[in-house]
Enzyme design. Sequence first.
Site, PDB file in Angstrom:
ATOM      1  CE  LYS A  60      40.133  48.427  37.541  1.00  0.00           C
ATOM      2  NZ  LYS A  60      41.075  48.188  38.654  1.00  0.00           N
TER       3      LYS A  60
ATOM      4  CB  VAL B 237      34.955  45.912  37.271  1.00  0.00           C
ATOM      5  CG1 VAL B 237      34.735  46.732  38.543  1.00  0.00           C
ATOM      6  CG2 VAL B 237      34.617  46.747  36.042  1.00  0.00           C
TER       7      VAL B 237
ATOM      8  CG  ASP C 151      42.662  51.012  36.840  1.00  0.00           C
ATOM      9  OD1 ASP C 151      42.787  50.231  35.891  1.00  0.00           O
ATOM     10  OD2 ASP C 151      42.260  50.662  37.974  1.00  0.00           O
TER      11      ASP C 151
ATOM     12  CB  THR D 227      49.468  39.141  34.205  1.00  0.00           C
ATOM     13  OG1 THR D 227      50.797  39.667  34.309  1.00  0.00           O
ATOM     14  CG2 THR D 227      48.961  38.808  35.597  1.00  0.00           C
TER      15      THR D 227
ATOM     16  CE  LYS E 212      42.277  48.356  34.075  1.00  0.00           C
ATOM     17  NZ  LYS E 212      43.149  47.243  34.532  1.00  0.00           N
TER      18      LYS E 212
END
Length: 429
Positions: free
Chosen positions: A203, A130, A199, A13, A103
């Site tokens: 960040k 981020v 996740d 992606t 990240k």
Amino acid sequence: MSALRIGVCGNGTVGGGTIELLRNQAALLSARSGRELVLTRIGARRDRDDCPALDVPVHRDLLEVAHAEDVDVLVESIGGTSLAKELVETALRSGKSVVTANKALVAEHGNELLALAEECNQSLLCEAAVAGGVPILKALRDGMAANSVSELSGIINGTGNFILTEMGAHQRSFDDVLTEAQALGYAEADPTFDVEGIDAAHKLSILAAMAFATPLNFPAVFCEGISAVTPADIQFADELGYRIKHLGIAKQHADGVELRVHPTLLPKDALLASVDGVLNAVRLQGDAAGETVYSGAGAGRFPTASAVVADLVDLARADTKPLHCLGVPVAKLEPQPILPMDAVSCAWYLRLEAEDRPGVMSQLASCLGAEGISIEALIQKPPKGAASTVPVVVLTNAAREDALRRAVSAIAALPGIDQPHCIRIESPN
């Protein structure tokens, strides 16, 4: 000035989007950076139909790109932390700067990788790590350079924000919306990193390091997910003038730094409260600029690739001068103590089921009062049908976490009262 030669590792992606932007925006990027940005090599362990085909060598061994003499900057977009770390280290030691969207890699290994980059007189940049296409790291490093940032808070995981938005808009269960998020591609088959806050914690550790000029400290981030939030919580919060968001919060105090990720009640008029769906947003509080908010697409092919290419433009403009990812050299980062959660103070939302009889509310208030916690608002619903219990919601004033936990334990021990479900409340200045 000679062209900036780029090797992209990973054609998924983010990598595929980066390749496409380098191709489609070549003239614009050259005009804005003062030199050509030329893709010279691709590292890809397999072909993908959605990755544009270009007339450049494709390597199955990604380390070949890190060693290639016609690569000045390596873009790491393969994910994970094992091979990615080896790839970044190899590139830096081979005299190449690195741009990464990873990240987890930066949060968990960033301190040593940034030190290595400086040792090798190279740059390691990570804007795409981020908030996707939101240029929040550049805002912190450049736009807010004249400010001492005292706090930041943000919706920095689009999956969690989508789930809470849908639960609130349509009174749907967490499990139901999670299934839809997976079908839409917003959540992974294993959604743990998103819904349990890992996740967002990755960040937040990067944001806090940059905001407070301190080393990365991912292990110190308190992390709580959204799986326990119910449609009833969202409805009660709405009645009381709040919305529930999954926030990353970092605050600097004289005695240390708060680092926490958890569901949070926000007043409806708070700037972050209106950020819905898969959008991300980060709020900064600076001593000169005051409150600023940055919002936009937090993930996706082109938003994230946009951030990658923005870092490439910075490197092209800097030519051979290394850029400091966190705004200052590693040696000038000041370690700061992390406040334990027991010492953190905030207001609280408590939801519980209580027997519908006289005296229960006074006992509940007594348990809170014994810890110096007062009640700011209370909702008690009538019993449904022949039910012997009623739902009760309490909002408290600001209280330390340890005091609130002691009060909750005392409340849970009372006859006729269930264990309260607790959510923290933030009221931004």
